[in-house]
Design a protein around this motif. Structure first.
Motif, short mmCIF file in Angstrom:
data_model
loop_
_atom_site.label_atom_id
_atom_site.label_comp_id
_atom_site.label_asym_id
_atom_site.label_seq_id
_atom_site.Cartn_x
_atom_site.Cartn_y
_atom_site.Cartn_z
N MET A 165 41.07 28.60 47.77
CA MET A 165 39.96 29.12 48.57
C MET A 165 39.57 30.54 48.19
O MET A 165 38.58 31.08 48.72
CB MET A 165 40.32 29.07 50.06
CG MET A 165 40.53 27.67 50.60
SD MET A 165 40.57 27.61 52.38
CE MET A 165 38.88 28.03 52.80
N PHE A 166 40.32 31.17 47.30
CA PHE A 166 40.00 32.54 46.88
C PHE A 166 39.28 32.50 45.53
O PHE A 166 39.61 31.67 44.66
CB PHE A 166 41.28 33.38 46.74
CG PHE A 166 42.07 33.46 48.03
CD1 PHE A 166 41.43 33.65 49.24
CD2 PHE A 166 43.45 33.36 48.02
CE1 PHE A 166 42.15 33.73 50.42
CE2 PHE A 166 44.18 33.45 49.19
CZ PHE A 166 43.52 33.62 50.41
N SER B 281 42.72 38.22 41.37
CA SER B 281 43.18 39.27 40.45
C SER B 281 43.43 40.60 41.16
O SER B 281 44.37 41.33 40.80
CB SER B 281 42.14 39.46 39.34
OG SER B 281 40.89 39.85 39.90
N GLN B 282 42.64 40.93 42.18
CA GLN B 282 42.75 42.24 42.81
C GLN B 282 43.67 42.26 44.03
O GLN B 282 44.24 43.29 44.35
CB GLN B 282 41.35 42.72 43.23
CG GLN B 282 40.41 42.93 42.06
CD GLN B 282 39.01 43.30 42.50
OE1 GLN B 282 38.76 43.54 43.68
NE2 GLN B 282 38.07 43.34 41.55
N THR B 283 43.81 41.12 44.70
CA THR B 283 44.58 41.10 45.94
C THR B 283 45.84 40.24 45.83
O THR B 283 46.95 40.69 46.13
CB THR B 283 43.71 40.58 47.10
OG1 THR B 283 42.50 41.35 47.16
CG2 THR B 283 44.45 40.69 48.41
N VAL B 284 45.66 38.99 45.40
CA VAL B 284 46.78 38.05 45.41
C VAL B 284 47.79 38.38 44.33
O VAL B 284 49.00 38.41 44.59
CB VAL B 284 46.25 36.60 45.26
CG1 VAL B 284 47.42 35.62 45.24
CG2 VAL B 284 45.29 36.27 46.38
N LEU B 285 47.32 38.64 43.09
CA LEU B 285 48.24 38.87 41.98
C LEU B 285 49.15 40.09 42.20
O LEU B 285 50.36 40.00 41.95
CB LEU B 285 47.46 39.01 40.68
CG LEU B 285 48.29 39.15 39.40
CD1 LEU B 285 49.25 37.98 39.24
CD2 LEU B 285 47.39 39.27 38.17
N PRO B 286 48.64 41.24 42.67
CA PRO B 286 49.56 42.36 42.96
C PRO B 286 50.60 42.01 44.01
O PRO B 286 51.77 42.42 43.90
CB PRO B 286 48.62 43.47 43.44
CG PRO B 286 47.31 43.15 42.82
CD PRO B 286 47.22 41.67 42.80
N LEU B 287 50.21 41.24 45.04
CA LEU B 287 51.19 40.84 46.06
C LEU B 287 52.27 39.94 45.46
O LEU B 287 53.46 40.11 45.74
CB LEU B 287 50.47 40.10 47.20
CG LEU B 287 49.74 40.94 48.22
CD1 LEU B 287 49.01 40.05 49.21
CD2 LEU B 287 50.72 41.84 48.98
N VAL B 288 51.85 39.01 44.62
CA VAL B 288 52.83 38.10 44.01
C VAL B 288 53.78 38.87 43.10
O VAL B 288 55.00 38.62 43.09
CB VAL B 288 52.09 37.00 43.23
CG1 VAL B 288 53.07 36.17 42.42
CG2 VAL B 288 51.32 36.11 44.19
#
Length: 860
Positions: free
Chosen positions: A279-280, A286-293
């Motif tokens: 859904m993203f 790239s800007q929100t999910v990847l840094p969190l992961v």
């Protein structure tokens, strides 16, 4: 020195001493509650038999004991089916009163019964919401957590069936007050789960106005249990509100919850992020999910090991969901992270010695085993991540480690996913054949059971070298496959897990499409017959019998087929044990299923009818049940004599049978046989499909015979061509020698006198005649020895090869008719042409030697 054993003295004086010692032992009697009821209890449990079901239910709910009230609740769906109006008017109000003070057992039973009434649709949904919904909502906040969860599960299912307006007025509006901080923890947890369910029920604007404010407040609750529960429901909320609101409302909440102080909250946020990746858009990933992961992966080994198991479980989905935004460096980094997780907890990991490893607790070991198991679960996804073409370079070492992992759960998971791995590798599937052999030889039967589930598909992929590969079979490079298959079967046979053995034998029916007919005959077919004769488990025997019939169906040598048929008739159909004769009838059922009607009538029809005289009633009974199928194999007028034999056996059974049970089945079978119609040789509309299928089976059986004959002719032609080549070579060699000798003799004759020349010619002629007579005297005893050879097969092969190709075909078929009885020499009798070729070669060598002797004498 051996110890001295004192013997007990049972004399008259000592015997009473022992009895006195025994009398001193006091036996403590404990009060045992009898299951018998007292008269007073029986009186209280007695109900008037003349009461109707509704009256009895009302009476038991009013004045009965708890167990009687529970029985009424269990019977509630039946009452609703029989008399819904009276049940709703009289029983349900009484049940609502009783549930306020009822125990846990009645509460749990009521939750299940209410759900059953909804699923059976005994009443309309409007009536259900009016009568049952209020009772469900009243018991949601029960003090017992188990009872509260049971009613909540019922409510969540009911919400899906209720109309929108009912959900909005009866459930959503009261939810505003239930979700406040002033309410109990249990009430707020229930509100979180209801939020996730109603989010898919309404339009987006209603959810935005009435649901999302409650969601935000629950995400910021003071209790970490509430924040965790609401975080797990955010996925359902996001599916209901769409991508736009998810990006603006749900994603910020997830980012904040991912940094929560509670580890369970962070874990729930991570799992929800992974589930919502689709859904993203690319920017959010790239800007929100990847840094969190990336932060989760870094912390998992350092500060927060609690997330390690969940991270390893979702890693495959995560890598493929973020595949499009990875840089080559990030791609390599996540791949290395997966490799590290795959060997986590193993000794000498990352090059460390045993002395450098700290002692791990039992909890850590269990956690590490779960991590490696999750890595095995995600292995197919990681193949997609690295591309199957790079499997050998990037992932084969990890695949090897997981297949040889010391823990059974890890190898079990690899065995389950082995088929998926083989499909993904396609043409490179032969690279994992060693691991297939390893898992087949695994010491754990659980691993073997998991692998056998897709064993035919795996072997087919390895045989064809993948779906799109037209190269030769790669099974030639697996020399250990057949020993591994036989070892796996023997280990399953010696264990107590007969279901695994049965499953294994059923899957081994695929082997005719994988390996050659001779390999099956010598390594598997006789083993199946042994299992039928010796195993004590009926399902295993039946599985072995069916697999044996499949092997017989695809066997390519008539001699071997005759031998197996003879053993089935002699050792099963005519066996001493009635259990073997019963298994013979089971085998005949499989024969009728797999072979043509003519094949069964030719080999098994009469041996089956012979069992009508069996001394055991169970055998005759089973035979009678099988007779309709036996009759269906006949064709008129070809099998008219067999039909007469069948009718004769039935008459004998009707006249001579003394067992009542068998006689009853015989009479029923006779009626069924009379109603049956026998198919004729020509096609009929009624039996068109069955006749067409039978014709195809018969065509395949004839094709096997033709292929066998062609192979024999090919072998004989190859033998003749080799003999002709040898003769041509010897002739050229002799011609070259004689030409050189003649040249020398010509030179000598030119230098000599004319008289000497004429005398030399006469001498050469006389020597040539003597040498020819000598050669014939030497060869005649040799042929006489060949004719006196005691081996029938070699003699038949010799005569057939000597009489030419046309006669050899006829002799080979007649030869098979008597060679089936000699089972001991089956290996030698299967190749008569090879022995005849050897005999011819030896005879040719004798002739060639004699001719060389002649040339030498001529030169002299």
């Amino acid at each position: 020195m051996p110890p001295v054993i004192s013997k007990m003295d049972f004399s008259h004086s000592n015997l009473f001493g022992y009895i006195e010692d025994l009398q001193e032992l006091t036996i403590i009697e404990r009060p045992v509650r009898r299951s018998l009821k007292t008269p007073e209890e029986i009186e209280r449990l007695t109900v008037d038999e003349e009461l109707s079901d509704i009256e009895r239910a009302v009476y038991l709910l009013s004045s009965g004991q708890d167990i009687q009230g529970t029985s009424v609740v269990v019977n509630l769906p039946v009452l609703m089916r029989q008399n819904p109006a009276e049940t709703l008017r009289r029983v349900l109000p009484k049940l609502r009163e009783v549930l306020h003070v009822a125990g846990v057992e009645m509460q749990l039973t009521a939750a299940v019964s209410f759900l059953t009434v909804l699923q059976e649709e005994s009443v309309s949904i409007h009536t259900y919401s009016h009568s049952f919904l209020h009772i469900i909502l009243q018991n949601l906040e029960h003090r017992d957590a188990g009872v509260s969860n049971a009613w909540l599960e019922t409510l969540l299912v009911v919400i899906e069936a209720l109309p929108k307006e009912t959900v909005r007025h009866e459930i959503l509006n009261p939810l505003v007050s239930k979700a406040q901080l002033s309410q109990t923890l249990q009430s707020r947890l229930v509100s979180c789960k209801i939020m996730g369910k109603v989010a898919n029920k309404f339009e987006t604007h209603i959810i935005k106005r009435e649901v999302l404010p409650l969601v935000k407040s629950l995400c910021q609750d003071v209790e970490y249990e509430v924040r965790t529960c609401m975080c797990r429901q955010l996925e359902h909320v996001a599916r209901g509100i769409g991508t736009e609101l998810t990006k603006t409302v749900v994603l910020p909440e997830l980012v904040e919850l991912a940094r929560d102080e509670g580890s369970s909250v962070r874990l729930a946020a991570f799992e929800t992020l992974v589930n919502l990746l689709d859904m993203f858009d690319a920017d959010d990933r790239s800007q929100t999910v990847l840094p969190l992961v990336k932060s989760f992966c870094e912390k998992s080994f350092k500060a927060d090991e609690s997330i390690l198991v969940s991270l390893s479980f979702h890693l495959g989905k995560l890598c493929n969901g973020l595949y499009g935004i990875f840089t080559p460096e990030q791609h390599l980094r996540f791949l290395e992270f997966y490799k590290k997780l795959s060997t986590l907890g193993l000794q000498q990991e990352n090059g460390h010695n045993d002395n450098q490893l700290h002692l791990q607790t039992l909890e850590q070991e269990k956690k590490y085993i779960s991590v490696r198991k999750n890595c095995a679960y995600n292995f197919p996804a990681m193949i997609v991540f690295v591309d199957p073409k790079n499997f050998n370079l990037e992932l084969y070492s990890i695949f090897f480690c997981l297949c040889h992992d010391p823990e059974v759960p890890v190898r079990y998971t690899m065995a389950i996913s082995f088929f998926e791995v083989a499909k993904l590798l396609n043409s490179d599937v032969y690279t994992i054949h060693k691991e297939l052999v390893t898992l087949l030889q695994d010491e754990s039967l659980e691993v073997l059971d998991a692998l056998v589930g897709h064993l035919p598909e795996i072997l087919e992929l390895m045989t064809n070298g993948g779906e799109n590969n037209g190269s030769e079979s790669k099974l030639l490079s697996i020399p250990d496959l057949i020993p591994a298959l036989t070892t796996a079967e023997q280990r399953a046979a010696t264990s107590l897990k007969w279901r695994t053995h049965e499953k294994l034998l059923q899957k081994y029916a695929c082997l005719p499409h994988i390996i050659s007919s001779d390999q099956i005959y010598y390594r598997f077919l006789h083993r199946m017959l042994t299992i039928i004769l010796t195993n004590n488990v009926l399902p295993v025997q039946k599985a072995a019998a069916r697999t044996l019939c499949v092997y017989l169906r695809y066997n390519r040598k008539q001699e071997q087929r005759h031998e197996v048929i003879q053993k089935l008739i002699e050792q099963l159909g005519q066996g001493k044990s009635y259990w073997n004769r019963l298994r013979f009838l089971d085998t005949c059922e499989f024969i009728m299923e797999l072979f043509s009607k003519s094949f069964f009538c030719k080999y098994f029809f009469l041996p089956v009818l012979e069992l009508t005289h069996d001394p055991v009633a169970n055998v005759r009974m089973k035979l009678c049940c099988l007779l309709p199928k036996v009759k269906s194999t006949l064709k008129i007028p070809t099998d008219k004599h067999l039909l007469q034999q069948l009718e004769l056996c039935i008459r004998k059974l009707l006249c001579q049978e003394k067992d009542k049970d068998v006689l009853t089945i015989v009479k029923r079978t006779v009626l069924e046989l009379d109603r049956m119609e026998i198919s004729v040789d020509a096609f009929q509309k009624r039996f068109y499909e069955n006749d067409l299928l039978d014709q195809e089976k018969e065509r395949q059986e004839h094709l096997l015979l033709e292929m066998e004959q062609l192979e024999k002719e090919k072998q004989k032609n190859e033998g003749r061509s080799t003999n002709i080549n040898d003769k041509m070579f010897e002739k050229k060699r002799r011609d070259s020698k004689t030409s050189s000798v003649l040249a020398k003799s010509i030179n000598l004759s030119v230098s000599g006198s004319s008289s000497g020349t004429s005398a030399g010619k006469e001498e050469k002629k006389s020597k040539l005649v003597r040498s020819q007579s000598f050669s014939t005297q030497v060869l005649h005893p040799k042929y006489s020895n060949i004719d006196k050879c005691p081996n029938k097969s070699s003699a038949a092969g010799y005569t057939s090869s000597a009489s030419g190709m046309g006669k050899s075909c006829m002799l080979s078929f007649s030869d098979d008719s008597f060679r089936t009885h000699s089972t001991g020499n089956s290996g030698n009798a299967a190749f008569p042409s090879s022995s005849s070729r050897n005999l011819f070669n030896s005879a040719d060598q004798k002739n060639n030697g004699n001719k060389e002797g002649q040339s030498r004498k001529m030169s002299m």
